[in-house]
Design a protein around this motif. Structure first.
Motif, PDB file in Angstrom:
ATOM      1  N   PRO A  48       0.802  -1.230   0.000  1.00 55.87           N
ATOM      2  CA  PRO A  48       0.000   0.000   0.000  1.00 55.87           C
ATOM      3  C   PRO A  48       0.835   1.281   0.000  1.00 55.87           C
ATOM      4  O   PRO A  48       2.024   1.273   0.349  1.00 55.87           O
ATOM      5  N   ALA A  49       0.191   2.365  -0.379  1.00 55.91           N
ATOM      6  CA  ALA A  49       0.815   3.682  -0.329  1.00 55.91           C
ATOM      7  C   ALA A  49       1.161   4.037   1.116  1.00 55.91           C
ATOM      8  O   ALA A  49       0.446   3.667   2.046  1.00 55.91           O
ATOM      9  N   GLY A  50       2.277   4.737   1.283  1.00 55.39           N
ATOM     10  CA  GLY A  50       2.661   5.219   2.601  1.00 55.39           C
ATOM     11  C   GLY A  50       3.730   4.418   3.287  1.00 55.39           C
ATOM     12  O   GLY A  50       4.375   4.910   4.215  1.00 55.39           O
ATOM     13  N   GLY A  51       3.949   3.165   2.867  1.00 52.34           N
ATOM     14  CA  GLY A  51       4.971   2.336   3.480  1.00 52.34           C
ATOM     15  C   GLY A  51       6.319   2.494   2.786  1.00 52.34           C
ATOM     16  O   GLY A  51       6.458   3.226   1.803  1.00 52.34           O
ATOM     17  N   GLN A  52       7.324   1.806   3.290  1.00 50.06           N
ATOM     18  CA  GLN A  52       8.682   1.923   2.750  1.00 50.06           C
ATOM     19  C   GLN A  52       8.744   1.511   1.286  1.00 50.06           C
ATOM     20  O   GLN A  52       9.372   2.194   0.469  1.00 50.06           O
ATOM     21  N   THR A  53       8.111   0.400   0.919  1.00 48.71           N
ATOM     22  CA  THR A  53       8.167  -0.082  -0.459  1.00 48.71           C
ATOM     23  C   THR A  53       7.587   0.946  -1.420  1.00 48.71           C
ATOM     24  O   THR A  53       8.144   1.227  -2.485  1.00 48.71           O
ATOM     25  N   MET A  71       6.366  -5.018  14.107  1.00 48.02           N
ATOM     26  CA  MET A  71       7.743  -5.055  13.614  1.00 48.02           C
ATOM     27  C   MET A  71       7.783  -4.541  12.190  1.00 48.02           C
ATOM     28  O   MET A  71       7.006  -4.974  11.338  1.00 48.02           O
ATOM     29  N   GLY A  72       8.674  -3.575  11.918  1.00 45.46           N
ATOM     30  CA  GLY A  72       8.777  -3.023  10.582  1.00 45.46           C
ATOM     31  C   GLY A  72       9.937  -2.059  10.466  1.00 45.46           C
ATOM     32  O   GLY A  72      10.842  -2.044  11.310  1.00 45.46           O
ATOM     33  N   SER A  73       9.917  -1.234   9.428  1.00 47.54           N
ATOM     34  CA  SER A  73      11.050  -0.362   9.108  1.00 47.54           C
ATOM     35  C   SER A  73      11.130   0.837  10.050  1.00 47.54           C
ATOM     36  O   SER A  73      10.133   1.281  10.620  1.00 47.54           O
ATOM     37  N   TYR A  74      12.341   1.372  10.158  1.00 48.07           N
ATOM     38  CA  TYR A  74      12.599   2.504  11.047  1.00 48.07           C
ATOM     39  C   TYR A  74      11.755   3.711  10.681  1.00 48.07           C
ATOM     40  O   TYR A  74      11.128   4.339  11.537  1.00 48.07           O
ATOM     41  N   THR A  75      11.732   4.046   9.401  1.00 45.32           N
ATOM     42  CA  THR A  75      11.031   5.260   8.984  1.00 45.32           C
ATOM     43  C   THR A  75       9.529   5.143   9.156  1.00 45.32           C
ATOM     44  O   THR A  75       8.881   6.046   9.688  1.00 45.32           O
ATOM     45  N   ALA A  76       8.951   4.036   8.717  1.00 43.98           N
ATOM     46  CA  ALA A  76       7.502   3.869   8.840  1.00 43.98           C
ATOM     47  C   ALA A  76       7.074   3.837  10.304  1.00 43.98           C
ATOM     48  O   ALA A  76       5.957   4.238  10.643  1.00 43.98           O
ATOM     49  N   ALA A  77       7.962   3.382  11.185  1.00 42.36           N
ATOM     50  CA  ALA A  77       7.637   3.309  12.613  1.00 42.36           C
ATOM     51  C   ALA A  77       7.625   4.670  13.288  1.00 42.36           C
ATOM     52  O   ALA A  77       7.131   4.801  14.424  1.00 42.36           O
ATOM     53  N   GLN A  78       8.137   5.692  12.613  1.00 39.63           N
ATOM     54  CA  GLN A  78       8.198   7.017  13.236  1.00 39.63           C
ATOM     55  C   GLN A  78       6.819   7.550  13.612  1.00 39.63           C
ATOM     56  O   GLN A  78       6.678   8.351  14.538  1.00 39.63           O
ATOM     57  N   SER A  79       5.800   7.083  12.910  1.00 35.82           N
ATOM     58  CA  SER A  79       4.445   7.553  13.219  1.00 35.82           C
ATOM     59  C   SER A  79       4.040   7.217  14.649  1.00 35.82           C
ATOM     60  O   SER A  79       3.285   7.957  15.280  1.00 35.82           O
ATOM     61  N   VAL A  80       4.544   6.096  15.175  1.00 33.13           N
ATOM     62  CA  VAL A  80       4.228   5.735  16.560  1.00 33.13           C
ATOM     63  C   VAL A  80       5.338   6.138  17.524  1.00 33.13           C
ATOM     64  O   VAL A  80       5.063   6.460  18.688  1.00 33.13           O
ATOM     65  N   LEU A  81       6.583   6.161  17.056  1.00 28.17           N
ATOM     66  CA  LEU A  81       7.684   6.503  17.948  1.00 28.17           C
ATOM     67  C   LEU A  81       7.658   7.978  18.322  1.00 28.17           C
ATOM     68  O   LEU A  81       7.857   8.337  19.490  1.00 28.17           O
ATOM     69  N   GLN A  82       7.408   8.850  17.356  1.00 35.61           N
ATOM     70  CA  GLN A  82       7.422  10.281  17.624  1.00 35.61           C
ATOM     71  C   GLN A  82       6.201  10.742  18.413  1.00 35.61           C
ATOM     72  O   GLN A  82       6.231  11.806  19.038  1.00 35.61           O
ATOM     73  N   HIS A 129      -1.786 -10.359  10.665  1.00 39.06           N
ATOM     74  CA  HIS A 129      -1.263  -9.889   9.390  1.00 39.06           C
ATOM     75  C   HIS A 129      -2.066  -8.706   8.844  1.00 39.06           C
ATOM     76  O   HIS A 129      -3.296  -8.749   8.793  1.00 39.06           O
ATOM     77  N   TYR A 130      -1.346  -7.684   8.421  1.00 36.97           N
ATOM     78  CA  TYR A 130      -1.933  -6.521   7.763  1.00 36.97           C
ATOM     79  C   TYR A 130      -1.527  -6.516   6.291  1.00 36.97           C
ATOM     80  O   TYR A 130      -0.706  -7.331   5.862  1.00 36.97           O
ATOM     81  N   ARG A 131      -2.068  -5.564   5.541  1.00 38.91           N
ATOM     82  CA  ARG A 131      -1.767  -5.469   4.115  1.00 38.91           C
ATOM     83  C   ARG A 131      -0.649  -4.472   3.825  1.00 38.91           C
ATOM     84  O   ARG A 131      -0.537  -3.935   2.745  1.00 38.91           O
ATOM     85  N   GLY A 132       0.188  -4.231   4.803  1.00 43.87           N
ATOM     86  CA  GLY A 132       1.300  -3.315   4.630  1.00 43.87           C
ATOM     87  C   GLY A 132       1.657  -2.664   5.951  1.00 43.87           C
ATOM     88  O   GLY A 132       0.984  -2.843   6.968  1.00 43.87           O
ATOM     89  N   GLU A 133       2.757  -1.896   5.944  1.00 45.37           N
ATOM     90  CA  GLU A 133       3.229  -1.275   7.180  1.00 45.37           C
ATOM     91  C   GLU A 133       2.307  -0.180   7.703  1.00 45.37           C
ATOM     92  O   GLU A 133       2.064  -0.093   8.906  1.00 45.37           O
ATOM     93  N   ALA A 134       1.827   0.675   6.814  1.00 50.41           N
ATOM     94  CA  ALA A 134       1.031   1.815   7.273  1.00 50.41           C
ATOM     95  C   ALA A 134      -0.161   1.379   8.130  1.00 50.41           C
ATOM     96  O   ALA A 134      -0.338   1.879   9.256  1.00 50.41           O
TER      97      ALA A 134
END
Length: 340
Positions: A56-61, A220-231, A200-205
């Motif tokens: 999906p749109a918004g994830g690392q891929t 569990m996922g990529s550093y950048t996509a995880a920023q939405s919850v970390l920040q 299971h989801y259909r992507g990181e977002a």
């Protein structure tokens, strides 16, 4: 020049083609003299390119597809349209590319789950990786983060194992079946005697949204996509999968914290593929563009954001694929799947 569009063409009807004709054409191209082969590569592309992103749109891929698509568009003088065809662990998008005319005008951008694990995770994913697709170029994966809800008080792997044993049930999110998070859950279950069930989801977002909303205990996922919850302080990193992440050097890898599976020595990848019968000169040209893109300022910014290494060429890509494939398939066998 029009740059990559975000509009999907879900209703588009694939153009009929004669596969035998294109296979024959591909074989003929392989036998061409050097100058003719170079001319073939230079003639590509002759029209708009579709880059199918199978997540999906918004994830690392998706973000990598758009950055590389824009670079390729500038270099070849043709529009590169990004189409998100998500679902079934990337197999929907991969199957569409596998069915496309092998002329270099339909490219797949996906991850190692799609290229490796679907061959054993699904009885009929709609494509055969060995027969239908050629892996052209990859970006070796960065360290994937294991992130827990702050309310759980998990600060390291030992804390997580203790929580999992005490609660008996852990809502652990993955971005697709057969993904690195899915394999990680299985390997942790084996080593520590846990009973974690993957969600299971259909992507990181959407997965990170699940953690932020409290549906998940861990994801569990990529550093950048995880920023939405970390920040937003709705997630705390307690481990990384197999590689240290420079931005958070104090977070230890799973092996550094005592996890012993060989799966925690591989990192997966994001990569580009073409239909199998695509003439080799076009394959080589696309690989060259992907490698060159790593030096483009805009692409370098995206790579730095995701803490990713430069793109590998065609030979290096397939060497990595052959090296890591046995480890992924061995891990799949532990799920009760038969790679044969």
């Amino acid at each position: 020049m029009r740059y990559p569009s975000e509009k999907s063409r879900e209703g588009a009807v694939p153009t009929p083609f004669n596969r035998r004709h294109f296979i024959t054409a591909g074989a003929a191209a392989a036998a061409m003299p050097f100058l003719s082969r170079r001319a073939l590569a230079q003639a590509w592309p002759s029209r708009q390119i579709r880059m199918i992103c199978s997540y999906p749109a918004g994830g690392q891929t998706d973000l990598l597809a758009r950055a590389f698509g824009e670079y390729i568009s500038k270099q070849v003088g043709q529009t590169v349209v990004i189409e998100n065809k998500a679902g079934a662990s990337g197999s929907i998008g991969a199957a569409e590319v596998a069915r496309a005319a092998p002329d270099g005008h339909t490219i797949l951008c996906s991850i190692s789950t799609t290229y490796v694990m679907n061959r054993v995770m699904m009885k009929n994913p709609g494509y055969d990786m060995d027969k239908d697709l050629t892996l052209v170029s990859v970006l070796p994966g960065a360290g994937l983060l294991l992130v827990a809800s702050p309310k759980l008080g998990i600060k390291n792997l030992d804390d997580f194992v203790a929580f999992a044993r005490k609660s008996g049930k852990v809502n652990f999110g993955t971005y697709s079946a057969g993904s690195a998070p899915h394999m990680t859950i299985n390997e942790l279950n084996k080593q520590y005697g846990l009973r974690i069930e993957p969600i299971h989801y259909r992507g990181e977002a959407p997965m990170w949204t699940g953690l932020a909303e409290g549906t998940l205990d861990v994801a569990m996922g990529s550093y950048t996509a995880a920023q939405s919850v970390l920040q937003s302080d709705r997630g705390i990193v307690f481990a990384v999968h197999s590689k240290k992440v420079d931005a958070i050097p104090h977070i230890k890898t799973l092996p550094e914290q005592g996890a012993t599976s060989k799966f925690f020595t591989v990192s997966g990848f994001t990569g580009w593929a073409l239909p199998k019968a695509t003439p080799q000169p076009i394959v080589d040209r696309l690989a060259e563009l992907c490698v060159a893109a790593s030096s483009d300022p805009k692409v370098k910014e995206v790579l730095a954001t995701f803490v990713l290494e430069p793109t590998l060429g065609f030979k290096e890509t397939n060497a990595l694929y052959q090296r890591e494939l046995p480890v992924w398939l061995e891990t799949a066998q532990a799920l009760g799947l038969d790679p044969a």
